[in-house]
Write a protein that holds these residues in place. Structure first.
Motif, PDB file in Angstrom:
ATOM      1  N   ASP A  76      10.740 -38.673 -46.935  1.00 25.77           N
ATOM      2  CA  ASP A  76       9.717 -38.575 -47.978  1.00 25.77           C
ATOM      3  C   ASP A  76       8.335 -38.964 -47.441  1.00 25.77           C
ATOM      4  OD1 ASP A  76      10.408 -41.745 -49.665  1.00 25.77           O
ATOM      5  OD2 ASP A  76      10.100 -41.241 -47.570  1.00 25.77           O
ATOM      6  N   LEU A 109      10.088 -35.860 -52.103  1.00 25.79           N
ATOM      7  CA  LEU A 109      11.235 -35.653 -51.226  1.00 25.79           C
ATOM      8  C   LEU A 109      10.973 -34.460 -50.318  1.00 25.79           C
ATOM      9  CD1 LEU A 109      14.214 -36.076 -53.741  1.00 25.79           C
ATOM     10  CD2 LEU A 109      13.260 -37.786 -52.195  1.00 25.79           C
ATOM     11  N   ASN A 148      19.664 -37.568 -54.368  1.00 31.25           N
ATOM     12  CA  ASN A 148      18.419 -37.016 -53.831  1.00 31.25           C
ATOM     13  C   ASN A 148      18.679 -35.704 -53.081  1.00 31.25           C
ATOM     14  OD1 ASN A 148      16.658 -38.932 -54.809  1.00 31.25           O
ATOM     15  ND2 ASN A 148      16.814 -40.249 -53.010  1.00 31.25           N
TER      16      ASN A 148
END
Length: 333
Positions: free
Chosen positions: A217, A207, A194
């Protein structure tokens, strides 16, 4: 025998490295296979050790033709594909279809992944048979299949399930713990991915990066909503995401309960990082050369990161001792 037949036979006996690589890539399949909740397998007679009273005629050793080789290659690929999808009933049916070749090409000469597939599925279809369970455990422990060829967490959990069926709780617990550590390492890899995605696309949907560089998030939440979400993330064993959420709350607005929540999230995060180090350290013990050094280097970086980023961690002495242990291993030739 023609050169082509000789070539095919050498492929069969040498381990099907190309088949293993091809099958485990899933060739674009979108399988959703659980590591901990494998589908039930109906009891079935063993395809490896038929009962002594069986009236099945003993297979006669035959000379394999080019057509036979093609049939075996195709069937073994199907066995591996179905094993990856946890379709054990199909694996056993396919193994039975190769029975006529068993004198010339027995199961123990199958490539590693195919052999594991047959032994594991045979055990799952005979959980009340200690011999079948012990055979499967022996094959899985002896296999040299490692990540990314096979999911090691699934492998360890499967061994544990067989130990449970045998009533060997201590061995089962040991394997379950290793499986858990490996799964935690995978979860942390997702967090790293991520972060890398955000570096490539800071506007990635779902995100967001905080000013401190933490990943979150959940924009535009109230403090109560943030605290509630963070608690839920902690309950779901996602302390990194919980910590990132809490860090979106300004310091001057953090109550004592929020500070305790942050401390719990930090402690759980460090524990998860230490679990990842342990899993990597176990993996390094099974490796050699440059690969081993790279794995140990990952351990080193994680431990150094803990010491730098979480200096208030309550068991920092243990982390420092772990670091020294890794450094000693890296200094070995």
């Amino acid at each position: 025998m023609s050169e082509k037949k000789i070539f095919l036979k050498s492929i069969l006996l040498s381990g099907f490295i190309f088949l293993i690589s091809g099958c485990t890539s899933l060739t674009g399949k979108k399988e959703n296979v659980s590591i901990v909740n494998a589908p039930a397998v109906k009891p079935a007679p063993s395809v490896i050790d038929p009962p002594p009273s069986s009236t099945t005629q003993t297979p006669i050793r035959i000379v394999l033709t080019e057509k036979d080789f093609e049939k075996i290659l195709s069937t073994l690929k199907e066995i591996e594909d179905n094993f990856i999808s946890q379709n054990c009933s199909t694996v056993l049916d396919l193994a039975k279809s190769l029975d006529k070749y068993s004198k010339t090409f027995p199961i123990d000469s199958y490539p590693t992944l195919s052999q594991a597939a047959v032994y594991v599925c045979d055990a799952k279809a005979g959980l009340d048979n200690p011999n079948r369970l012990h055979n499967a455990i022996a094959v899985l422990k002896a296999t040299q299949l490692r990540y990314p060829i096979i999911n090691e967490a699934w492998l360890k959990n499967t061994i544990s399930d067989f130990y449970i069926a045998l009533g060997e709780k201590d061995n089962a617990l040991t394997e379950k713990r290793v499986a858990r550590d490996l799964i935690l390492a995978q979860q942390l890899d997702i967090s790293s991915l991520n972060s890398q995605i955000l570096q490539l696309n800071p506007q990635e949907p779902g995100l967001q990066m905080t000013n401190s560089g933490a990943l979150t998030d959940a924009p535009n939440q109230t403090i109560d909503q943030i605290v509630s979400s963070a608690k839920q993330m902690l309950d779901n064993d996602s302390p990194e995401q919980a910590l990132a959420l809490i860090d979106t709350i300004p310091n001057d607005k953090r109550s004592d309960s929020i500070k305790r929540l942050r401390s719990d999230a930090e402690k759980n995060l460090v524990m998860n990082l230490r679990f990842k180090v342990r899993a990597l350290f176990v993996r390094a013990s099974q490796q050699t050369g440059a690969t081993r050094k790279d794995t140990l280097s990952q351990c080193l970086q994680i431990l150094q990161g803990i010491i730098k980023n979480y200096p208030g961690y309550s068991d920092m002495l243990a982390v420092q001792n772990n670091l020294k242990q890794v450094q000693r291993e890296m200094s070995k030739p």
